[in-house]
Design a protein around this motif. Sequence first.
Motif, mmCIF file in Angstrom:
data_model
loop_
_atom_site.group_PDB
_atom_site.id
_atom_site.type_symbol
_atom_site.label_atom_id
_atom_site.label_comp_id
_atom_site.label_asym_id
_atom_site.label_seq_id
_atom_site.Cartn_x
_atom_site.Cartn_y
_atom_site.Cartn_z
ATOM 1 N N TRP A 52 -26.400 60.781 28.589
ATOM 2 C CA TRP A 52 -27.625 60.075 28.992
ATOM 3 C C TRP A 52 -27.251 58.799 29.725
ATOM 4 C CZ3 TRP A 52 -28.469 55.087 27.323
ATOM 5 C CH2 TRP A 52 -27.769 54.673 26.186
ATOM 6 N N GLN B 233 -29.362 55.017 31.532
ATOM 7 C CA GLN B 233 -30.593 54.272 31.789
ATOM 8 C C GLN B 233 -30.693 53.958 33.279
ATOM 9 O OE1 GLN B 233 -32.182 51.095 29.067
ATOM 10 N NE2 GLN B 233 -31.809 49.789 30.836
ATOM 11 N N ASN C 227 -32.340 52.022 36.350
ATOM 12 C CA ASN C 227 -32.908 50.675 36.472
ATOM 13 C C ASN C 227 -33.385 50.426 37.899
ATOM 14 O OD1 ASN C 227 -32.151 49.767 33.734
ATOM 15 N ND2 ASN C 227 -30.063 49.890 34.517
ATOM 16 N N SER D 46 -37.052 50.066 33.961
ATOM 17 C CA SER D 46 -35.964 50.937 33.495
ATOM 18 C C SER D 46 -36.544 52.177 32.832
ATOM 19 C CB SER D 46 -35.047 50.202 32.508
ATOM 20 O OG SER D 46 -35.770 49.820 31.348
ATOM 21 N N TYR E 228 -34.989 55.628 30.312
ATOM 22 C CA TYR E 228 -33.911 56.344 29.625
ATOM 23 C C TYR E 228 -33.914 57.799 30.092
ATOM 24 C CZ TYR E 228 -31.640 58.381 25.411
ATOM 25 O OH TYR E 228 -30.844 59.075 24.536
#
Length: 298
Positions: free
Chosen positions: A121, A123, A125, A162, A164
């Motif tokens: 995974w 994140q 942004n 952001s 996830y």
Amino acid sequence: VKKVFSQITITSPVIGQSITIGSSLSIQASSPQYMSFSVAALYKGSTLIDCYTINHMTYSNGIYYYDYNPINTSGLALGSDYRVKIYDIYNSANFAWSEYFLIDAPPAPVATTADPVESTWFQANWNASSGNSSYRLDVATNSSFTNFVEPYQDYHVTTSTSFYVDSDDIFPGTIYYYRLRRSISNEISVNSNVITVLTKPAAPVANPGMNLTDNSFTASWSGVQSATGYYLDVSANSTFSNFVSGYNSLLVTGTSKEVTGLPSNTTYYYRVRAVNATGNSNNSNTIKTVYLKHWISY
């Protein structure tokens, strides 16, 4: 030059002004004549769209300054020309038209570096945008965005800066790409810049020691995708709090390393971590190597 009729001068909107859809547009005018009841009317061509009353008035040096309730551009048509007519309800001859102004598409967001990034995974942004925005996120395995990672094709994101990114299709040691579009009032911007993400590598699988002698053995492990090297730990205890000198995060470029200079009749443990440009994997399994008159490794 403003179009001025009678004694009203419109100071906002201004000539050639472009307005981003979803933003708030101020309406302002001045006049040496007091208007007890004045209205600002918004037109698209000859069609009346809405009317706005005075919100605030000030007086200075013989001039009255009028601020009207602002225009919410969210419901206006993209790429269309509008103008405002301000008039005095009690004096129909006292009015003025603004110049035309254009409703623009929302600007594209600016995507920024993914952080944090793990093996399965990351994140995504981007820079915050003004106004009431949401975003459309694309994640793909190629920079031309023809092979999307499910479900991230035109994926609706309501967070401000952001998101996830987690999917069964995000794998260790793999390159991904993401981009975004800003959405306001169902109008979509062009694509942002593209960000490249390399996920951290998977943990290697350590194999039993080989080439066992009285004071050495060879540690080995499986290679993993995208790894540029491996960190090897060798310890005299299973908690890895008593490292063998020289074998605490020893960087190895291949998938095996001879461990030498070991006292005999001692138990040793080893583990490895893969490393790539993004960072390190988790630790591998631990291999125990025991000397019982002869070496046993498992």
